[in-house]
Design an enzyme around this catalytic site. Structure first.
Site, PDB file in Angstrom:
ATOM      1  N   CYS A  71      13.967  10.210   8.568  1.00 59.31           N
ATOM      2  CA  CYS A  71      13.402   9.881   9.677  1.00 59.31           C
ATOM      3  C   CYS A  71      14.983   9.803  10.342  1.00 59.31           C
ATOM      4  CB  CYS A  71      12.983   8.411   9.964  1.00 59.31           C
ATOM      5  SG  CYS A  71      13.509   7.466   8.987  1.00 59.31           S
TER       6      CYS A  71
ATOM      7  N   LYS B  14       0.728  -1.130  -0.126  1.00 56.92           N
ATOM      8  CA  LYS B  14       0.129  -0.016  -0.213  1.00 56.92           C
ATOM      9  C   LYS B  14       1.248   1.307   0.365  1.00 56.92           C
ATOM     10  CE  LYS B  14      -1.539   2.669   3.463  1.00 56.92           C
ATOM     11  NZ  LYS B  14      -1.554   4.442   2.128  1.00 56.92           N
TER      12      LYS B  14
ATOM     13  N   GLU C 281       9.037   0.429  11.193  1.00 54.86           N
ATOM     14  CA  GLU C 281      10.594   1.132  11.874  1.00 54.86           C
ATOM     15  C   GLU C 281       9.573   3.029  11.146  1.00 54.86           C
ATOM     16  OE1 GLU C 281      13.024   4.233  10.237  1.00 54.86           O
ATOM     17  OE2 GLU C 281      12.796   3.699   8.386  1.00 54.86           O
TER      18      GLU C 281
ATOM     19  N   GLU D 170       9.648  15.212  16.171  1.00 55.97           N
ATOM     20  CA  GLU D 170      10.478  14.822  14.918  1.00 55.97           C
ATOM     21  C   GLU D 170       9.747  16.202  13.907  1.00 55.97           C
ATOM     22  OE1 GLU D 170      11.483  12.009  12.001  1.00 55.97           O
ATOM     23  OE2 GLU D 170       9.947  11.288  12.154  1.00 55.97           O
TER      24      GLU D 170
END
Length: 480
Positions: free
Chosen positions: A284, A176, A250, A382
């Site tokens: 990331c 997806k 992750e 983040e």
């Protein structure tokens, strides 16, 4: 205009069950550049059913690893011959600078694919052990149907971290892609068909988060592999825990780059162009907390601001561009919101800020904050954009403490003239990876995070382990 009207399911192009459409918008021009159907739960059901049949009844799991590797090798060769069009497509979708796209958005995914093709020949698929009561065969078998859910920032790389080992293991896959970046998967699907991977082994349905949740919870999915936000990862982990479903996550990061007293400043600052600002800061593992010794703080601040202020910002299709636009208007607004937060917290903008560098497109000025302390939100959360926080430390012990004082534990780096000492410091950083005088992700080594940065590892032999179940077959001891 890249327009598609079907999904890749069961080895065929299948009409969608619904009428929803995803418009793919260029982050540089803000114009629609592509259109694909928006997957529904019914489309996911069809894709999972195709993957289930291919696993339960098809030849793929029953082939030898060498036979699978031969077919996947054909896919790798096709990919290698088409790196440029793949890179161009990803740049058009999400604004990654062309030079970075050629390397990280296309060449590296192909390298990951080839790595697993090669690993199949040396991996221990079965071994014989002398147990306490007799001989035991320990065999490794594919985990089953895999749901691979990938983000928009490095769509081919994150998909290949899942697809390549899953294919070599003998699994079947429902992928997806993110609604922002579905176009690259249509190109990949054509190559999968051309390579001769059996029908139903790989199925691709672009869709949003709610439909993704349906895929995660689907009873015929044996394993979920997800790359994305920590919040979404927690929700997926809860579902997989309830169902005792295998899962790899992750997730986010807030990596620290420690500049030691003896570091060569020129090469260190140059290294931050990639380590800290890769992919317009939308990575990331980006090193977004820069830790400088107080004795060199002003020197580092001046050099870092000069480098970031001198970056070429503009059209991501131009090979001279170093920073392109962010993926979407919401991301632009999010990053600008963090710049305001940093100012409100008392940090000082050394370069950049809220003046947009382009009149059109979702651009944010590359920004460096000075005077940052590790309790500020811009040092703890983040941001996912070209925003760096510069922090001071008094001694090496404090630097290590600051680096480890984070909810995240994905990446990190140490910059020093003494490589051996740099390795010693890196060993003390609580992250899944920590580079010395660089930051890189190597296909042959495990990648993943501690703490809120995820569960499990991708890449390396460990990345293949994640798609295999272990089975012990004991036998009676030989009669004497």
């Amino acid at each position: 205009m890249h327009e598609h009207k079907s999904f890749f399911i069961g080895g065929e192009w299948v009409a969608p069950a619904g009428t929803g459409v995803i418009d793919v918008v260029s982050p540089h021009t803000e114009e629609v550049i592509g259109r694909v159907p928006d997957g529904s739960e019914a489309d996911i059901d069809a894709a999972v059913a195709a993957a289930r049949r291919a696993f339960d009844e098809g030849p793929w799991p029953r082939m030898t690893p060498a036979e699978r590797a031969e077919i996947v090798g054909r896919l790798s060769a096709i990919y290698a011959a088409n790196v440029e069009p793949m890179a161009q497509l990803v740049t058009a979708e999400m604004g990654s600078p062309a030079l970075f796209s050629m390397f990280a958005q296309a060449a590296i995914p192909q390298m990951v694919l080839q790595y697993y093709v090669d690993l199949a020949a040396t991996y221990t698929w079965e071994d014989e052990r002398q147990g306490m009561q007799g001989p035991v065969s320990v065999v490794r078998e594919p985990v089953g149907v895999v749901a691979a859910i990938v983000p928009w920032n490095v769509p081919q790389f994150t998909l290949m971290l899942k697809l390549a080992p899953a294919l070599i293991a003998g699994c079947t896959i429902v992928a997806k892609p993110s609604p922002e970046t579905p176009l690259d998967t249509y190109l990949l699907a054509e190559w999968i068909k051309e390579a001769g991977i059996p029908d139903g082994v790989v199925n691709i349905v672009p869709a949003g988060r709610e439909v993704g949740a349906h895929l995660v919870a689907h009873p015929d999915v044996d394993k979920v592999s997800f790359t994305g936000s920590t919040g979404a990862g927690r929700s997926i982990a809860a579902v997989c825990g309830q169902q005792l479903k295998r899962v790899t996550l992750e997730l986010g990061g807030k990596s620290a780059a420690i500049i030691l007293e003896d570091a060569d400043l020129a090469s260190t600052i140059e290294g931050f162009k990639l380590a800290s600002l890769m992919n317009n800061g939308q990575a990331c593992a980006a090193q977004t907390r820069i830790l400088a010794p107080r004795s060199r703080y002003d020197e580092v601040a001046d050099a870092l601001a000069a480098m970031v202020g001198g970056l070429a910002v503009g059209d991501p299709a131009d090979f001279g561009t170093e920073v392109g636009p962010l993926v979407a208007q919401r991301q632009q607004e999010r990053v600008e919101g963090y710049i305001r937060i940093g100012q409100d917290e008392g940090a000082k903008v050394l370069v950049g800020g809220l003046d947009r560098p382009q009149d059109r497109g979702w651009y944010v000025a590359p920004t460096v904050f000075g005077g940052v302390t590790n309790d500020m939100r811009i040092a703890r959360e983040e941001i996912f954009g070209p925003v760096l926080a510069l922090l001071a430390y008094d001694d090496e012990e404090e630097a290590i403490r600051i680096a480890n004082d984070s909810d995240y534990g994905l990446g990190g780096s140490v910059w020093t003239a003494d490589e051996e000492h740099g390795v010693a410091v890196a060993r003390r950083i609580r992250t899944g990876s920590c580079g010395v005088n660089l930051y890189s992700i190597d296909p042959a080594t495990p990648f993943g995070g501690y703490k809120s940065s995820g569960l499990g590892r991708e890449l390396g032999p460990e990345g293949l382990d994640a798609y295999l179940e272990l089975k012990s077959i004991p036998r009676p001891a030989p009669k004497v």
